[in-house]
Design an enzyme around this catalytic site. Structure first.
Site, short mmCIF file in Angstrom:
data_model
loop_
_atom_site.label_atom_id
_atom_site.label_comp_id
_atom_site.label_asym_id
_atom_site.label_seq_id
_atom_site.Cartn_x
_atom_site.Cartn_y
_atom_site.Cartn_z
N ARG A 159 9.07 -11.65 -1.42
CA ARG A 159 10.15 -10.91 -0.79
C ARG A 159 10.64 -9.74 -1.64
O ARG A 159 11.82 -9.56 -1.91
CB ARG A 159 11.32 -11.81 -0.46
CG ARG A 159 12.15 -11.17 0.65
CD ARG A 159 13.10 -12.11 1.28
NE ARG A 159 13.76 -11.41 2.36
CZ ARG A 159 14.20 -12.00 3.44
NH1 ARG A 159 14.05 -13.29 3.60
NH2 ARG A 159 14.81 -11.31 4.37
N CYS A 160 9.67 -8.96 -2.12
CA CYS A 160 10.03 -7.72 -2.81
C CYS A 160 8.83 -6.82 -2.72
O CYS A 160 7.76 -7.24 -2.35
CB CYS A 160 10.36 -7.98 -4.27
SG CYS A 160 8.95 -8.52 -5.23
N GLN A 203 -0.43 -11.96 6.85
CA GLN A 203 0.51 -10.84 6.87
C GLN A 203 -0.24 -9.52 7.04
O GLN A 203 0.37 -8.52 7.39
CB GLN A 203 1.33 -10.81 5.57
CG GLN A 203 2.31 -11.98 5.45
CD GLN A 203 3.15 -11.96 4.19
OE1 GLN A 203 3.25 -12.98 3.52
NE2 GLN A 203 3.78 -10.83 3.86
N GLU A 257 13.60 -6.61 1.79
CA GLU A 257 13.45 -7.19 0.47
C GLU A 257 14.52 -6.78 -0.52
O GLU A 257 14.65 -7.37 -1.58
CB GLU A 257 12.04 -6.85 -0.02
CG GLU A 257 11.06 -7.46 0.99
CD GLU A 257 9.65 -7.01 0.85
OE1 GLU A 257 9.46 -5.90 0.35
OE2 GLU A 257 8.76 -7.77 1.23
#
Ligand code: FES
Ligand code: FES
Lengths: 166, 809
Positions: free
Chosen positions: B387-388, B240, B763
């Site tokens: 996912r935050c 990522q 997110e």
């Protein structure tokens, strides 16, 4: 390890190869034939990323040995678009309805949806959801996949009517 | 000029042709993905490539007495077996973590969690590598295991990290115990204590957030290829943040950074799992250097779930002080954070608990105090932002549960309590008690819109009737309504407070316009399904008036892309999206000079209009961006460099603060514990909307992950540290059948400090969704006196909770 001969038809093409008896079909497709469209998400038959179509059934290709596919007729994502490059209605519909994000589940999902629509050309939302329950997606939340499959059903029915009319 | 076209195109047509911001542009990526032509790491095949696989620890805590690799080495097809002893002379047996700790690449003296990496086998194919992994023999001496974080700092707790046992100072200050990592404190302790002393009403509850895993459909993988002659390393991987990986690889391996080529090809989902650097990556590099061949490492699902990057595992005690009328007057939170065996949290370096200090949420708390204690346990390392943004979902869950607990205590409706305490529109920019400056928002409008969308009062009336029927014994069904109002903090971040290993968390864009007006643009971020190739092109199209179809976006190749910090924490749009707009503006300034020169007027006399520069007040005297692009290479104005390109490195002045109001309606069967989501409405405000179709897709996906976390996911350990259920058989990934149907809505409050006003959205649905689900389940039982039922809310646990309330027989 000793290799055994195996032959099958993949996307309309005859294939004859030598494989180790323990080679899983997904590894044979991806590594020996370079058909890397089907993916690996678990190798334990849970995720469906490796789904292909084998003799009229959706099959998780991590679940069977290559030798079990002797003589089989197989379709993979690489065999969905027409020879001239025209996308299949399902491929169009997944794009149109935003039915994919990372794309990792997509080849398996499209192959599964194709078989589903062969068996049930006009499915309800609930039938689609049940029909693709063997294929996991981590990105989309499925809603747009369901919409894409519905849309493809309409496109495919339209194409058939047109064919019949001609 | 347009002498060529007699009928001028309408402004709408010109606008539409661009497919710029705000339109539902179809995704560019889908053309290859729908045909199975994506290019993921495991698709890569290089001549002579070898495969690596790990032998892993069977125990959670044990001394390694000996490692015997002779049988593995003897297996035909095995090329090399690496152990810590082989890595030590290269100083690669340990590696630094993003959190300022170190992590064993291969365990040497002892193992600290089950499935820890012990030996790396390199073989001619993946089957042989797996066979050989089983042939490695390790002799262990078992040690007492520490699983419960609440026992980590007891005086007689087993000491896990002997390598740092007597270090009293860690990367984040004082350590009070060998198993203590840090204490992080923020806020005004005294003022908060005072608020509680004066409080008419106060609540206090332990709110645990279980250990879960991001579990993208593609696991972590890499291919390393070292060219001995050139001394160059090429590394493909599921990264990522590819540029950071290159810097870390250079520091670790001493290969100069310009001789390392890191390439992140298509990525099959990340969700935070693919931010960190894992032993597999390092071992594939070393193995390639040792063998002189390319080496591929592909994690299997079991390894993924049990070793690379867990998330959450926060045990939060939240206290709220309030007036009898329900006005909050203070917040106090203590967190016990279970970090596993190594502190490998992926947070900006100065933030050991991420941005947990967003825990005051969307409410106007005059004072607050937060302290977080991180501890080691015999579990896998990680602590990633699943996912935050960093620890934001933990914070949102904490405050949203705590607000519901307070509402119950005050006998107030949860929505009403929120309306009384939401920060008001006129208070923005709003400085929170814990130090953040919220950029913009209209919270009341958002919550009211959401309440209207679901006809909230009618739902509450129906619930009341159902509760009465339940109490009369006429039904065994309960109904829960979960309200969640969240504020996200994304777009890390300003260099004044955010860095990773010392590198400021800016991001970048480089845009080149070719003579024909076609564009290539490269960014420092990396899409994992977010469709950057589609959306960045939309920003450029709107900014400089070239159709998105003529713009190619490239990311992930560190040789060609400008340096950036990568994609996670919803940071791409706030940072690289801003850099893209800024680079466009540089190009536009030059284009204006060229246009003026071609039109033979002063540059102040031309203005930009959709896709061209026009002489002010004379709409038929213009030069299109295509004309200008050609001229930039063909006949640039005297004194101006030829070419038309720009680079921008954007250091954001502040974070952005997306927000939203989510409402979940849940039907619960008390006898089976089965919870069925009847309705879920999600209203998001992510500022300017670049592509509504993609935003909705992101919201659907994030909500589905929130649903999974709230309703079933957990990585469980037994009392001797065996990881239970690290397979897709046990770890809950919802199928299309269980997944609810999502309803979405939005408001738009642009970020005042972002060049295009966008805030980021990927997110938010996870951050806001988890509390909405959990509040719904909890809300169903509140009228029976229940205060807090912990996640995950799978049928068994819900049944147990009902039993504890005396509802089972
Ligand atoms: S890889 Fe075959 S089902 Fe997951
Ligand atoms: S699109 Fe990523 S897993 Fe389905």
């Amino acid at each position: 390890m000793k290799k055994s001969p195996v032959s099958m038809t993949i996307n309309g093409q005859p294939v004859e190869e030598l494989v180790e008896p323990r080679t899983l079909l997904i590894h044979f497709l991806r590594e020996q034939l370079n058909l890397t469209g089907a993916h690996i998400g678990c190798e334990t038959s849970h995720c469906g990323a490796c789904t292909i179509d084998l003799d009229g059934k959706s099959v998780k290709s991590c679940t069977i040995f290559t030798l079990q596919a002797e003589g089989a007729h197989i379709r993979t994502i690489e065999g969905m678009a027409a020879a001239d490059g025209t996308l299949h209605a399902l491929q169009e519909a997944f794009r149109e309805k935003h039915g994919l994000q990372c794309g990792y589940c997509t080849p398996g999902m499209i192959l599964r949806a194709w078989r589903l629509l062969q068996e049930n050309p006009d499915p309800t939302d609930a039938e689609i959801r049940f029909g693709i329950a063997g294929n996991l997606c981590r990105c989309t939340g499925y809603q747009n996949i369901v919409a894409a499959i519905k849309h493809a059903a309409i496109l495919m029915a339209g194409a058939q009517q047109k064919e019949a009319a001609e | 000029m347009n002498e060529m076209s007699p009928v001028p195109e309408s402004r709408q047509d010109r606008e539409a042709k661009l497919e710029g911001m705000g339109c539902r542009r179809k995704r560019v990526e889908d053309v290859r993905f729908t045909q199975g032509r994506g290019n993921y790491v495991d698709d890569l095949k290089l001549p002579g490539m070898l495969f690596g696989d790990f032998h892993r620890s069977s125990y959670a805590h044990a001394r390694i007495k000996s490692i015997d690799t002779s049988k593995a080495r003897a297996l035909p097809g095995v090329v090399a077996v690496l152990t810590a002893a082989d890595l030590k002379p290269l100083k690669l047996d340990w590696m630094p973590t993003l959190a300022g700790d170190v992590q064993a690449v291969l365990a040497g003296d002892k193992v600290l969690f089950q499935n820890q990496e012990i030996a790396f086998i390199v073989a001619t194919d993946r089957y042989i590598a797996a066979d050989a992994a089983d042939l490695v023999e390790v002799e262990y001496e078992e040690l007492p295991v520490l699983v419960d974080p609440f026992k980590a700092m007891l005086p007689d707790a087993p000491i896990l990290r002997e390598d740092i046992a007597d270090k009293t100072e860690g990367a984040h200050g004082q350590r009070r115990h060998p198993n203590h990592i840090f204490t992080w404190e923020i806020g005004d302790r005294e003022a908060t204590d005072l608020a509680f002393r004066n409080a008419a009403v106060a609540t206090k509850h332990l709110i645990p957030y279980q250990r879960v895993h991001p579990c993208p459909l593609e696991t972590c993988q890499s291919v390393a290829s070292f060219d001995k002659i050139k001394g160059e390393l090429t590394l493909w991987g599921t990264f990522q943040a590819p540029h950071v990986v290159r810097t870390v690889a250079s520091i670790l391996s001493s290969i100069p950074e310009h001789k390392i080529h890191v390439i992140a090809p298509d990525i099959g989902g990340g969700f935070g799992n693919k931010v960190g650097v894992y032993p597999g990556y390092v071992c594939s590099i070393v193995a390639s250097i040792v063998t002189g061949k390319p080496v591929k490492w592909v994690e299997d699902r079991m390894e993924n779930l049990s070793t690379t990057a867990f998330a959450r595992d926060y045990h939060m005690t939240a206290e709220i002080a309030a007036t009898p009328q329900g006005k909050v007057t203070g917040l106090r939170v203590h967190v016990l954070a279970d970090h596993g065996a190594f502190d490998a949290c992926a947070d900006p370096s100065k933030w050991p608990a991420g941005f947990f200090n967003i825990v005051t949420g969307s409410y106007d708390f005059p004072v607050a105090h937060v302290s977080v204690d991180g501890v080691y346990t015999n579990k896998a390392p990680g602590g990633v932002a699943y996912r935050c943004s960093f620890r934001v979902t933990e914070a949102a869950y904490c405050i949203e549960r705590a607000m519901d607990i307070l509402a119950a205590k005050l006998g107030l409706d949860p929505a009403e309590l929120r309306l009384r305490n939401l920060i008001k529109r006129e208070q923005f920019p709003y400085l929170s008690a814990l130090g953040w400056e919220y950029d913009s928002g209209d919270y009341h409008a958002a919550l009211n819109k959401a309440l209207d969308a679901v006809s909230y009062p009618a739902l509450r009336a129906e619930q009341k009737a159902m509760q009465a029927a339940f109490q009369r014994g006429e039904t065994r069904q309960l109904m829960g309504i979960g309200v969640s109002f969240f504020t996200e903090i994304v777009g890390a971040g300003p260099s004044k407070n955010c860095d990773i290993l010392g590198i400021a968390m800016f991001d970048s864009a480089e845009i080149r316009i070719h003579p024909t007006g076609a564009v290539i643009a490269r960014m420092g971020t990396k899409s994992q399904g977010q469709a950057h190739e589609t959306t960045y092109a939309q920003i450029i199209a709107s900014e400089i008036g070239i159709p998105a179809a003529d713009i190619m976006i490239e990311e992930g190749n560190t040789d060609t892309a400008p340096y950036g910090l990568g994609t996670y924490g919803s940071r791409s749009t706030p940072t690289a999206g801003a850099a893209t707009a800024m680079a466009c503006r540089k190009i536009k300034a030059k284009a204006q000079m060229i246009a003026a020169h071609l039109l033979e007027v002063h540059h102040d006399d031309v203005e930009f209009d959709i896709d061209r520069f026009v002489v002010k007040g004379m709409p038929d005297r213009f030069k299109t961006m295509k004309d200008i692009s050609w001229a930039a290479y063909h006949a640039p104005p005297p004194g101006l460099e030829p070419g038309l390109e720009a680079v921008s490195y954007y250091d954001p002045p502040n974070m952005t603060f997306p927000f939203g109001a989510y409402i979940c309606v849940m039907d619960i069967d008390v006898d089976t514990g089965v919870c069925t989501t009847r309705r879920f409405y999600a209203l998001d405000d992510c500022g300017t909307r670049i592509n509504p179709m993609i935003i909705e897709g992101q919201v659907h996906g994030g909500l589905t992950e929130a649903f999974a976390i709230a309703m079933g996911q957990e990585i469980v350990y037994d009392e001797i540290g065996n990881v239970q259920g690290a397979s897709l058989m046990d770890f809950f990934l919802p199928t299309a059948v269980e997944t609810p149907v999502w309803e979405t809505g939005f408001t738009t409050t642009p970020s005042p400090h972002h060049p295009i006003g966008a805030k980021g959205v990927g997110e938010s649905p996870n951050v806001g969704g988890v509390p909405a689900f959990s509040n719904a389940v909890n809300d169903a039982f509140t009228f029976l006196g229940s205060q807090h039922i912990a996640m995950p809310h799978d049928p068994w646990r819900v049944w147990k909770a009902a039993e504890a309330l005396g509802l089972q027989g």
